[in-house]
Design a protein around this motif. Structure first.
Motif, PDB file in Angstrom:
ATOM      1  N   UNK A  80       0.863  -1.168   0.000  1.00 52.41           N
ATOM      2  CA  UNK A  80       0.000   0.000   0.000  1.00 52.41           C
ATOM      3  C   UNK A  80       0.910   1.232   0.000  1.00 52.41           C
ATOM      4  N   UNK A  81       0.548   2.297   0.664  1.00 50.66           N
ATOM      5  CA  UNK A  81       1.380   3.499   0.702  1.00 50.66           C
ATOM      6  C   UNK A  81       2.648   3.225   1.509  1.00 50.66           C
ATOM      7  N   UNK A  82       3.798   3.450   0.883  1.00 49.65           N
ATOM      8  CA  UNK A  82       5.086   3.252   1.548  1.00 49.65           C
ATOM      9  C   UNK A  82       5.912   4.526   1.427  1.00 49.65           C
ATOM     10  N   UNK A  83       6.762   4.739   2.406  1.00 53.03           N
ATOM     11  CA  UNK A  83       7.581   5.950   2.449  1.00 53.03           C
ATOM     12  C   UNK A  83       8.747   5.815   1.470  1.00 53.03           C
ATOM     13  N   UNK A  84       8.464   6.082   0.223  1.00 50.07           N
ATOM     14  CA  UNK A  84       9.444   5.968  -0.848  1.00 50.07           C
ATOM     15  C   UNK A  84       9.418   7.231  -1.705  1.00 50.07           C
ATOM     16  N   UNK A  87       2.879  14.611  -4.121  1.00 52.20           N
ATOM     17  CA  UNK A  87       3.060  16.027  -4.447  1.00 52.20           C
ATOM     18  C   UNK A  87       2.257  16.442  -5.675  1.00 52.20           C
ATOM     19  N   UNK A  88       1.887  15.471  -6.535  1.00 55.32           N
ATOM     20  CA  UNK A  88       1.172  15.783  -7.775  1.00 55.32           C
ATOM     21  C   UNK A  88      -0.303  15.413  -7.719  1.00 55.32           C
ATOM     22  N   UNK A  89      -0.741  14.878  -6.599  1.00 56.58           N
ATOM     23  CA  UNK A  89      -2.097  14.346  -6.497  1.00 56.58           C
ATOM     24  C   UNK A  89      -2.997  15.317  -5.738  1.00 56.58           C
ATOM     25  N   UNK A  90      -4.235  15.493  -6.174  1.00 58.22           N
ATOM     26  CA  UNK A  90      -5.165  16.331  -5.407  1.00 58.22           C
ATOM     27  C   UNK A  90      -5.243  15.874  -3.956  1.00 58.22           C
ATOM     28  N   UNK A  91      -5.231  16.797  -2.996  1.00 52.15           N
ATOM     29  CA  UNK A  91      -5.216  16.413  -1.581  1.00 52.15           C
ATOM     30  C   UNK A  91      -6.322  15.444  -1.197  1.00 52.15           C
ATOM     31  N   UNK A  92      -7.504  15.609  -1.788  1.00 55.20           N
ATOM     32  CA  UNK A  92      -8.603  14.721  -1.410  1.00 55.20           C
ATOM     33  C   UNK A  92      -8.341  13.275  -1.830  1.00 55.20           C
ATOM     34  N   UNK A  93      -7.560  13.092  -2.922  1.00 57.90           N
ATOM     35  CA  UNK A  93      -7.247  11.740  -3.370  1.00 57.90           C
ATOM     36  C   UNK A  93      -6.216  11.097  -2.443  1.00 57.90           C
ATOM     37  N   UNK A  94      -5.139  11.819  -2.117  1.00 59.73           N
ATOM     38  CA  UNK A  94      -4.124  11.261  -1.224  1.00 59.73           C
ATOM     39  C   UNK A  94      -4.689  11.022   0.173  1.00 59.73           C
ATOM     40  N   UNK A  95      -5.569  11.896   0.648  1.00 59.46           N
ATOM     41  CA  UNK A  95      -6.197  11.698   1.951  1.00 59.46           C
ATOM     42  C   UNK A  95      -7.103  10.479   1.937  1.00 59.46           C
ATOM     43  N   UNK A  96      -7.817  10.300   0.828  1.00 59.53           N
ATOM     44  CA  UNK A  96      -8.670   9.123   0.674  1.00 59.53           C
ATOM     45  C   UNK A  96      -7.833   7.853   0.718  1.00 59.53           C
ATOM     46  N   UNK A  97      -6.699   7.867   0.028  1.00 56.80           N
ATOM     47  CA  UNK A  97      -5.830   6.686  -0.004  1.00 56.80           C
ATOM     48  C   UNK A  97      -5.285   6.374   1.389  1.00 56.80           C
ATOM     49  N   UNK A  98      -4.836   7.414   2.105  1.00 52.42           N
ATOM     50  CA  UNK A  98      -4.279   7.198   3.444  1.00 52.42           C
ATOM     51  C   UNK A  98      -5.338   6.691   4.416  1.00 52.42           C
ATOM     52  N   UNK A 151      -7.538   4.606   4.010  1.00 51.24           N
ATOM     53  CA  UNK A 151      -7.867   3.200   3.800  1.00 51.24           C
ATOM     54  C   UNK A 151      -6.884   2.250   4.469  1.00 51.24           C
ATOM     55  N   UNK A 152      -5.866   2.774   5.153  1.00 55.53           N
ATOM     56  CA  UNK A 152      -4.890   1.944   5.862  1.00 55.53           C
ATOM     57  C   UNK A 152      -5.283   1.882   7.334  1.00 55.53           C
ATOM     58  N   UNK A 153      -5.797   0.754   7.831  1.00 62.13           N
ATOM     59  CA  UNK A 153      -6.272   0.681   9.208  1.00 62.13           C
ATOM     60  C   UNK A 153      -5.204   0.983  10.254  1.00 62.13           C
ATOM     61  N   UNK A 154      -3.938   0.717   9.965  1.00 62.37           N
ATOM     62  CA  UNK A 154      -2.878   1.019  10.933  1.00 62.37           C
ATOM     63  C   UNK A 154      -2.605   2.515  11.045  1.00 62.37           C
ATOM     64  N   UNK A 155      -3.204   3.305  10.132  1.00 68.43           N
ATOM     65  CA  UNK A 155      -3.098   4.762  10.171  1.00 68.43           C
ATOM     66  C   UNK A 155      -1.663   5.258  10.034  1.00 68.43           C
ATOM     67  N   UNK A 156      -0.894   4.573   9.205  1.00 66.56           N
ATOM     68  CA  UNK A 156       0.453   5.033   8.873  1.00 66.56           C
ATOM     69  C   UNK A 156       0.835   4.431   7.547  1.00 66.56           C
ATOM     70  N   UNK A 157       1.882   4.984   6.932  1.00 68.65           N
ATOM     71  CA  UNK A 157       2.411   4.388   5.716  1.00 68.65           C
ATOM     72  C   UNK A 157       3.501   3.390   6.084  1.00 68.65           C
ATOM     73  N   UNK A 158       3.791   2.497   5.165  1.00 65.62           N
ATOM     74  CA  UNK A 158       4.783   1.466   5.439  1.00 65.62           C
ATOM     75  C   UNK A 158       6.206   1.962   5.311  1.00 65.62           C
ATOM     76  N   UNK A 159       7.127   1.214   5.929  1.00 63.18           N
ATOM     77  CA  UNK A 159       8.554   1.499   5.824  1.00 63.18           C
ATOM     78  C   UNK A 159       9.170   0.525   4.822  1.00 63.18           C
TER      79      UNK A 159
END
Length: 249
Positions: free
Chosen positions: A183-187, A195-206, A208-216
Motif C-alpha cells: 500500500x502506501x510506503x515511504x518511498x 506532491x502531484x495528487x489532489x489532496x482529497x485523493x491522497x487523503x482518501x488513499x491514506x 484506507x490503511x487501518x494502521x493509520x500510517x504508511x509502510x517502511x
C-alpha cells in the motif's frame, strides 16, 4: 530490535529499481543476508551499501539492455538465483478521459513489460542452476483500483497476472514466483505521487490503511527476503499483501 536474519549466502540476486525506495531496502537486506547483489537502475546507486554490489545502469524497457546486463551478472557473479522486480513509475494523475496516451504506454512499459523482460532473461539461468526465486513488486491499487492512476493500476494488475502465469510454467523446476502488493510506503515514488495528487485523493488513499500510517521500506524488504530464500519452498503464484490491514478492512 533483533531480527531473524534470512540466509542467502551463495545466492546471486538481481534487484531492479534497487537504487531507492523498496528496491534499495531489499538490496541492503540481501547484502546483510550474505547474498551477492546486482542492482539495476536508471538512477545512481548509493555508495554506502554494506557490501560489494554490481552496479549497472539498466532501462528495463529495453530488452537488449536487460539481456546484456544479465550476461554481465552471469560473467561476474556466476549466475542468477534471485530476481526482485522493484523498478516502477507512477506518472499518471488524470481521470481516464484526460489520461495522456504517452503516459499510459510509459507506465505499462516500465511496470509490466520491464518485468516480462527481466523474467524472460533470468529464467533460463535459473533453470540451468536448478533453483530460482522471483519476487515481483505490484501494488494494493492493482487489487482495488485507485482514481487518477489508470496506467499505474493497470500495469500493476498485469504484474499479478504475469506472476501467476510464470509460476505455473516453472512450478516443477524449483523456481518460486510470487508477488507483493504494498500500500502506501515511504518511498520517493510515493512522495512524488503525493506532491502531484489532489489532496482529497491522497487523503482518501491514506484513510484506507487501518494502521493509520504508511509502510517502511525495510518492512517490505523483510518479507521479500523470506520470499527470496530457500525457506519459501512450497509457495508459488501467490500475492503477499503489505497493506497495514487495508487488504481485509
Amino acid at each position: 530490535m533483533q531480527r531473524n536474519e534470512i540466509d542467502l549466502s551463495g545466492r546471486v540476486a538481481v534487484v531492479t529499481g534497487g537504487a531507492s525506495g523498496i528496491g534499495l531496502a531489499v538490496t541492503r537486506r540481501f547484502l546483510g543476508s550474505a547474498a551477492q547483489v546486482a542492482v539495476w537502475d536508471v538512477g545512481d546507486v548509493p555508495s554506502d551499501l554494506p557490501g560489494e554490489v554490481l552496479r549497472d545502469r539498466v532501462d528495463v524497457t529495453d530488452l537488449a539492455a536487460v539481456e546484456a546486463a544479465t550476461a554481465r551478472v552471469v560473467d561476474r557473479l556466476g549466475g542468477v538465483d534471485i530476481l526482485v522486480n522493484a523498478a516502477g513509475i507512477a506518472d499518471g494523475t488524470w481521470v481516464v478521459q484526460d489520461y495522456p496516451p504517452e503516459t499510459w504506454h510509459r507506465e505499462l512499459a516500465v511496470n509490466l513489460t520491464g518485468v516480462f523482460h527481466t523474467c524472460r532473461t533470468a529464467i533460463p539461468h535459473m533453470l540451468a542452476g536448478g533453483y530460482g526465486r522471483i519476487v515481483n513488486v505490484s501494488s494494493m491499487a492493482a487489487k482495488d483500483g485507485s482514481p487518477n492512476q489508470a496506467g499505474y493500476v493497470a500495469s500493476k494488475a498485469g504484474v499479478l497476472a504475469l506472476t501467476r502465469t510464470i509460476a505455473r510454467e516453472v512450478a516443477e523446476a524449483n523456481i518460486a514466483v510470487n508477488a507483493v502488493t504494498p500500500t502506501l510506503f515511504d518511498t520517493p515514488l510515493f512522495r512524488d505521487w503525493e506532491s502531484r495528487t489532489p489532496p482529497e485523493v491522497s487523503q482518501w488513499a491514506a484513510s484506507r490503511v487501518p494502521m493509520k500510517r504508511i509502510g517502511r521500506p525495510d518492512e517490505a524488504a523483510a518479507m521479500i527476503a523470506w520470499m527470496a530464500s530457500e525457506e519459501c519452498s512450497f509457495t508459488t503464484g501467490m500475492t503477499f499483501d503489505l497493506s497495514g490491514g487495508r487488504a481485509v478492512w
